[in-house]
Design an enzyme around this catalytic site. Sequence first.
Site, PDB file in Angstrom:
ATOM      1  N   THR A   1      -1.982   2.531   6.137  1.00  0.00           N
ATOM      2  CA  THR A   1      -1.423   1.304   5.567  1.00  0.00           C
ATOM      3  C   THR A   1      -1.301   0.272   6.667  1.00  0.00           C
ATOM      4  OG1 THR A   1       0.494   0.248   4.518  1.00  0.00           O
ATOM      5  CG2 THR A   1       0.947   2.164   5.910  1.00  0.00           C
ATOM      6  N   GLY A   2      -1.663  -0.976   6.350  1.00  0.00           N
ATOM      7  CA  GLY A   2      -1.551  -2.022   7.364  1.00  0.00           C
ATOM      8  C   GLY A   2      -2.610  -3.081   7.185  1.00  0.00           C
TER       9      GLY A   2
ATOM     10  N   GLY B   1      -5.761  -4.295   6.819  1.00  0.00           N
ATOM     11  CA  GLY B   1      -6.998  -3.601   6.456  1.00  0.00           C
ATOM     12  C   GLY B   1      -8.210  -3.943   7.296  1.00  0.00           C
TER      13      GLY B   1
ATOM     14  N   THR C   1       0.849  -1.207   0.000  1.00  0.00           N
ATOM     15  CA  THR C   1       0.000   0.000   0.000  1.00  0.00           C
ATOM     16  C   THR C   1       0.879   1.249   0.000  1.00  0.00           C
ATOM     17  OG1 THR C   1      -1.633  -1.180   1.316  1.00  0.00           O
ATOM     18  CG2 THR C   1      -1.825   1.218   1.254  1.00  0.00           C
TER      19      THR C   1
ATOM     20  N   ARG D   1     -11.704  -9.908  -1.765  1.00  0.00           N
ATOM     21  CA  ARG D   1     -11.400  -9.201  -0.513  1.00  0.00           C
ATOM     22  C   ARG D   1     -10.952  -7.767  -0.787  1.00  0.00           C
ATOM     23  NH1 ARG D   1      -6.728  -6.490   1.714  1.00  0.00           N
ATOM     24  NH2 ARG D   1      -6.896  -6.535   3.986  1.00  0.00           N
ATOM     25  N   VAL D   2     -11.525  -6.806  -0.059  1.00  0.00           N
ATOM     26  CA  VAL D   2     -11.123  -5.400  -0.169  1.00  0.00           C
ATOM     27  C   VAL D   2     -10.720  -4.931   1.227  1.00  0.00           C
ATOM     28  CG1 VAL D   2     -11.924  -3.059  -0.710  1.00  0.00           C
ATOM     29  CG2 VAL D   2     -12.675  -4.993  -2.124  1.00  0.00           C
ATOM     30  N   GLY D   3      -9.631  -4.221   1.324  1.00  0.00           N
ATOM     31  CA  GLY D   3      -9.165  -3.720   2.628  1.00  0.00           C
ATOM     32  C   GLY D   3      -9.643  -2.300   2.854  1.00  0.00           C
ATOM     33  N   ASP D   4      -8.903  -1.570   3.672  1.00  0.00           N
ATOM     34  CA  ASP D   4      -9.339  -0.223   4.091  1.00  0.00           C
ATOM     35  C   ASP D   4      -9.043   0.853   3.051  1.00  0.00           C
ATOM     36  OD1 ASP D   4      -6.566  -0.892   4.918  1.00  0.00           O
ATOM     37  OD2 ASP D   4      -6.505   1.217   5.434  1.00  0.00           O
TER      38      ASP D   4
END
Lengths: 136, 176
Positions: free
Chosen positions: A52-53, A55, A1, A29-32
Amino acid sequence: TVGAVALDRHGHVAAATSTGGITNKRYGRVGDSPLIGTGTWADDRSAAISATGHGEYFIRTVVAHNIASRVLLAGETLNTACDTVVSGELKTMGGNGGVIAVSPSGETALSFNTPGMYRAWRDEQGGLHTAIYAED
Amino acid sequence: MANPIAIALHGGAGVLTPGLLTPEDETTIHEALLRALKAGLTLLEQDGSSLDAVQAAVVELEECPWFNAGKGAVFTHTGDHELDAAIMHGANREAGAVAGIHFVRNPILAARAVLEHSEHVLLAGAGADAFLATQDLEKVPNDWYDTDLRRRQWQTQLQAPDSVSLEPGGVDKKFG
């Protein structure tokens, strides 16, 4: 990210985040990162933040808007708000990662709870910095 | 006195401990971070907008294969790439975001297109790909994002499904 936050001469802040997600991700899958208020947020009344990290934890903590709300509603400084969320609520939940943030007054914050974060920033005197490890 | 300007960027956080990267790798990464910082700062110093500045910085980072975004993005379980991005302006809280897109060289430019050329904030998957196909953005085949480093991390992860390398050289326990 990857991500960036900025304040321009007109007093406006902005945030941008981009990512490939996590290796071997499945099921769409979708993160933050693309979730406004979680991995990315910008509001001239408070701050611009990019995260970043891990999610899933950033989503559950609504990290970016959480930090901005602390500045706007609780009057916390940007650095305090970032550290409180990243090293407090997020870390307690088991979420690893970090944020970068700038405020309309020009305060810059880089806060993370991992051994390192690829980062770069301009300080208030105009000096340019890059760093990798926590101790850099 | 002119209003202040400020800019900061990140290239990912993870288990980055000294010794995981070679000195040459570290130098390459520092140079890439500085290049991206200057790409955004130059615009701010020319009285440009913060929105354009963050976009310029992120495009530079997406172009660098070291970072998990754009070129150098990680592989999904099926061996392709699904890219996510978001951009937001503090002046009016306008925002654009994409999730699970496949064919735009710079995903942050795709997010900007959603902000400027759609009435939505977030577009995802095949629908986002269809909207972006109508936009004047550079398109690439999905394997354009491939890098050997990420392919190795993906292969490793397929064998050991409970650990994943998010960052070059770093290995972190992540459960998607």
